[in-house]
Design a protein around this motif. Sequence first.
Motif, PDB file in Angstrom:
ATOM      1  N   GLN A   1      -4.303  98.337  21.959  1.00 50.50           N
ATOM      2  CA  GLN A   1      -3.592  99.240  22.870  1.00 50.50           C
ATOM      3  C   GLN A   1      -4.509 100.387  23.292  1.00 50.50           C
ATOM      4  O   GLN A   1      -5.097 101.070  22.445  1.00 50.50           O
ATOM      5  N   ALA A   2      -4.679 100.560  24.589  1.00 52.76           N
ATOM      6  CA  ALA A   2      -5.482 101.659  25.142  1.00 52.76           C
ATOM      7  C   ALA A   2      -6.880 101.720  24.542  1.00 52.76           C
ATOM      8  O   ALA A   2      -7.419 102.800  24.292  1.00 52.76           O
ATOM      9  N   LEU A   3      -7.452 100.570  24.311  1.00 51.66           N
ATOM     10  CA  LEU A   3      -8.811 100.496  23.773  1.00 51.66           C
ATOM     11  C   LEU A   3      -9.785 100.880  24.880  1.00 51.66           C
ATOM     12  O   LEU A   3      -9.834 100.234  25.916  1.00 51.66           O
ATOM     13  N   ARG A   4     -10.573 101.908  24.668  1.00 54.56           N
ATOM     14  CA  ARG A   4     -11.367 102.470  25.749  1.00 54.56           C
ATOM     15  C   ARG A   4     -12.831 102.039  25.763  1.00 54.56           C
ATOM     16  O   ARG A   4     -13.511 102.171  26.765  1.00 54.56           O
ATOM     17  N   ASP A   5     -13.309 101.598  24.635  1.00 52.90           N
ATOM     18  CA  ASP A   5     -14.736 101.302  24.557  1.00 52.90           C
ATOM     19  C   ASP A   5     -14.998  99.820  24.816  1.00 52.90           C
ATOM     20  O   ASP A   5     -14.492  98.961  24.084  1.00 52.90           O
ATOM     21  N   PRO A   6     -15.790  99.495  25.857  1.00 52.10           N
ATOM     22  CA  PRO A   6     -16.027  98.079  26.165  1.00 52.10           C
ATOM     23  C   PRO A   6     -16.729  97.347  25.026  1.00 52.10           C
ATOM     24  O   PRO A   6     -16.485  96.143  24.826  1.00 52.10           O
ATOM     25  N   GLY A   7     -17.563  98.057  24.274  1.00 54.25           N
ATOM     26  CA  GLY A   7     -18.219  97.433  23.122  1.00 54.25           C
ATOM     27  C   GLY A   7     -17.203  97.036  22.062  1.00 54.25           C
ATOM     28  O   GLY A   7     -17.261  95.936  21.503  1.00 54.25           O
ATOM     29  N   ASN A   8     -16.243  97.917  21.792  1.00 58.47           N
ATOM     30  CA  ASN A   8     -15.170  97.579  20.847  1.00 58.47           C
ATOM     31  C   ASN A   8     -14.360  96.388  21.338  1.00 58.47           C
ATOM     32  O   ASN A   8     -13.981  95.506  20.564  1.00 58.47           O
ATOM     33  N   LEU A   9     -14.087  96.371  22.630  1.00 62.84           N
ATOM     34  CA  LEU A   9     -13.294  95.277  23.199  1.00 62.84           C
ATOM     35  C   LEU A   9     -14.021  93.937  23.021  1.00 62.84           C
ATOM     36  O   LEU A   9     -13.450  92.948  22.532  1.00 62.84           O
ATOM     37  N   GLY A  10     -15.313  93.939  23.382  1.00 63.30           N
ATOM     38  CA  GLY A  10     -16.093  92.709  23.228  1.00 63.30           C
ATOM     39  C   GLY A  10     -16.188  92.294  21.769  1.00 63.30           C
ATOM     40  O   GLY A  10     -16.089  91.107  21.434  1.00 63.30           O
ATOM     41  N   THR A  11     -16.360  93.280  20.883  1.00 62.21           N
ATOM     42  CA  THR A  11     -16.445  92.988  19.451  1.00 62.21           C
ATOM     43  C   THR A  11     -15.137  92.383  18.945  1.00 62.21           C
ATOM     44  O   THR A  11     -15.143  91.484  18.104  1.00 62.21           O
TER      45      THR A  11
ATOM     46  N   GLY B   1      -6.081  83.154  18.582  1.00 60.57           N
ATOM     47  CA  GLY B   1      -5.843  82.545  19.886  1.00 60.57           C
ATOM     48  C   GLY B   1      -6.468  83.348  21.010  1.00 60.57           C
ATOM     49  O   GLY B   1      -6.935  82.788  21.999  1.00 60.57           O
ATOM     50  N   GLY B   2      -6.470  84.658  20.857  1.00 58.47           N
ATOM     51  CA  GLY B   2      -7.016  85.482  21.919  1.00 58.47           C
ATOM     52  C   GLY B   2      -6.719  86.946  21.691  1.00 58.47           C
ATOM     53  O   GLY B   2      -6.233  87.347  20.622  1.00 58.47           O
ATOM     54  N   LEU B   3      -7.030  87.717  22.709  1.00 55.04           N
ATOM     55  CA  LEU B   3      -6.878  89.172  22.666  1.00 55.04           C
ATOM     56  C   LEU B   3      -5.929  89.604  23.776  1.00 55.04           C
ATOM     57  O   LEU B   3      -6.127  89.242  24.939  1.00 55.04           O
ATOM     58  N   ILE B   4      -4.923  90.361  23.397  1.00 54.66           N
ATOM     59  CA  ILE B   4      -3.974  90.890  24.379  1.00 54.66           C
ATOM     60  C   ILE B   4      -4.216  92.388  24.507  1.00 54.66           C
ATOM     61  O   ILE B   4      -4.181  93.115  23.515  1.00 54.66           O
ATOM     62  N   LEU B   5      -4.481  92.816  25.729  1.00 57.93           N
ATOM     63  CA  LEU B   5      -4.796  94.227  25.989  1.00 57.93           C
ATOM     64  C   LEU B   5      -3.557  94.930  26.522  1.00 57.93           C
ATOM     65  O   LEU B   5      -2.981  94.514  27.528  1.00 57.93           O
ATOM     66  N   ILE B   6      -3.159  95.997  25.831  1.00 56.41           N
ATOM     67  CA  ILE B   6      -1.938  96.713  26.186  1.00 56.41           C
ATOM     68  C   ILE B   6      -2.290  98.048  26.846  1.00 56.41           C
ATOM     69  O   ILE B   6      -3.146  98.774  26.363  1.00 56.41           O
ATOM     70  N   ASP B   7      -1.571  98.358  27.907  1.00 57.08           N
ATOM     71  CA  ASP B   7      -1.769  99.627  28.623  1.00 57.08           C
ATOM     72  C   ASP B   7      -3.199  99.709  29.198  1.00 57.08           C
ATOM     73  O   ASP B   7      -3.784  98.695  29.518  1.00 57.08           O
ATOM     74  N   ASP B   8      -3.732 100.930  29.336  1.00 58.45           N
ATOM     75  CA  ASP B   8      -5.031 101.070  29.999  1.00 58.45           C
ATOM     76  C   ASP B   8      -6.183 100.883  29.023  1.00 58.45           C
ATOM     77  O   ASP B   8      -6.508 101.788  28.260  1.00 58.45           O
ATOM     78  N   CYS B   9      -6.785  99.736  29.093  1.00 59.69           N
ATOM     79  CA  CYS B   9      -7.926  99.428  28.225  1.00 59.69           C
ATOM     80  C   CYS B   9      -9.205  99.383  29.055  1.00 59.69           C
ATOM     81  O   CYS B   9      -9.171  99.367  30.277  1.00 59.69           O
ATOM     82  N   ALA B  10     -10.332  99.342  28.364  1.00 57.48           N
ATOM     83  CA  ALA B  10     -11.604  99.074  29.035  1.00 57.48           C
ATOM     84  C   ALA B  10     -11.497  97.723  29.727  1.00 57.48           C
ATOM     85  O   ALA B  10     -10.661  96.883  29.362  1.00 57.48           O
TER      86      ALA B  10
END
Lengths: 279, 279
Positions: free
Chosen positions: B126-136, B147-156
């Motif tokens: 939720q609201a993950l802002r860092d693209p490196g964290n998202l990729g990690t 299965g995958g990653l679900i991004l909630i609200d405003d994420c990178a």
Amino acid sequence: MAVRRTITGFSNPTVKFLRSLREKKHRRREGKFLAEGLRLLTDARESGVLPEMLVMASGRASHPLLAELEDAVAAAGGEIVEMDEDILAKVTGKDNPQAVAGVFAEFDTRLTGVDRNAASIWLVAQALRDPGNLGTMLRTGDAVGAGGLILIDDCADPFSVEAVRASMGAIFTQRLAAARWDEFLPWLRSGPGQLVAASLREPTDYRSAAYKAPCFLLVGNESQGLPDTYEAECDLRVTIPMMGRADSLNAAVAGAVLAYEALARLGSSTTEESSYSAA
Amino acid sequence: MAVRRTITGFSNPTVKFLRSLREKKHRRREGKFLAEGLRLLTDARESGVLPEMLVMASGRASHPLLAELEDAVAAAGGEIVEMDEDILAKVTGKDNPQAVAGVFAEFDTRLTGVDRNAASIWLVAQALRDPGNLGTMLRTGDAVGAGGLILIDDCADPFSVEAVRASMGAIFTQRLAAARWDEFLPWLRSGPGQLVAASLREPTDYRSAAYKAPCFLLVGNESQGLPDTYEAECDLRVTIPMMGRADSLNAAVAGAVLAYEALARLGSSTTEESSYSAA
């Protein structure tokens, strides 16, 4: 007696000095590093570490934590410098600089300063190249109650702004050491200590391994992993299962998964009982 | 039939198009993203995903994987573009660019494409802002068989070059979805699924919690954590012990520690037995 100064020009030698600390060679020459932001500087103060120089934007908003910091630096005889926001932006290299930064003396990173019996868990990273990963490992070390982080061979600079920022203050609480492998290994073998490699080859699952305190968890380089010869010298080689198509985790993630498993088994202190039952 | 072209000028429209993909608004408008490097492009190919356009440096060294990639793109009717190294450097924004890059169509990120029963574990940020964290997190998801990653609200942006790089190819294997909280929650409740919050407040230790598949592990924003109201909607709130002075872990690290615990309890697949005994 604290020295208080206001800097108005970009060409001031202090501004040049501060900017130079963004580069490793200048940090090494000066033996100083830069930490930015009120939160990080407050973490430092609460950990008993004060900057030698406190740098603040002239137009900053007042804040009780900033006032406390200023008082503490003044009482310790540190230097307090004010400058316009646009000059501070030059120092920090950011358009929206934090309103405060501090210059700290680099810590002694010799292995001789490491008291291995001070904690159950120690993190060890070999040829870790990414300063964000390095800072994240410091932060994880703080979280698991590790004693510190030992950097083997050529790693990113722990005193870079990026590493300090990613550590979220753990640079001020975790013991930091740096050594070549051929210095580290004799030091390790000169006392108690189990050396555990995060291995990509070994079939021993990290959850079924027998950890022993003080436990040194060794993670290798981001793209190469650990050299075979290093793994061979370890007391235990454990693997983290990979269920997908990739064969490795981010180095800081691998370190954290191992560190939390070791924490569950050993507890964080060599004297206290673990808060977990043994698995 | 593949289109092959050689570009010799910086002002070529294709160069402008490729450079524009470094910005989110252009990626969104074009519905395309850029991935760089032979390893990443090979990961994509092995996952059954080919670039619509393959961009290579003219003076590149030959490599069997690059030849395979080129053949596959050609066979699929993709575009193959060669350009001088200095032009490619402009495209990638690096002095030493990788010798190859690819343009991919962005994936469908609607929740309706998520088959929750395809895996035991799903990561939710939720609201993950860092693209490196998202990729990690994508990379960790691949490793635990999520299965995958679900991004909630405003994420990178998961299609940024930084996120794609940090995913180490998992962007091509993990299902990706993006939704507001008030879309996600009704979707989740429309079928089986346990929602587990990584909480900073809750006393339930993550190792003693009762995970159930399909298990959705929810991690909050890097500096704020999860909103209270979101936590309240979760089926389970678990905490990762913090033994030091800090009160939180890096978001990608927290996700990984939880994900590996869930893997140990549930296994990676909803049908297979876990390779671990239950704790």
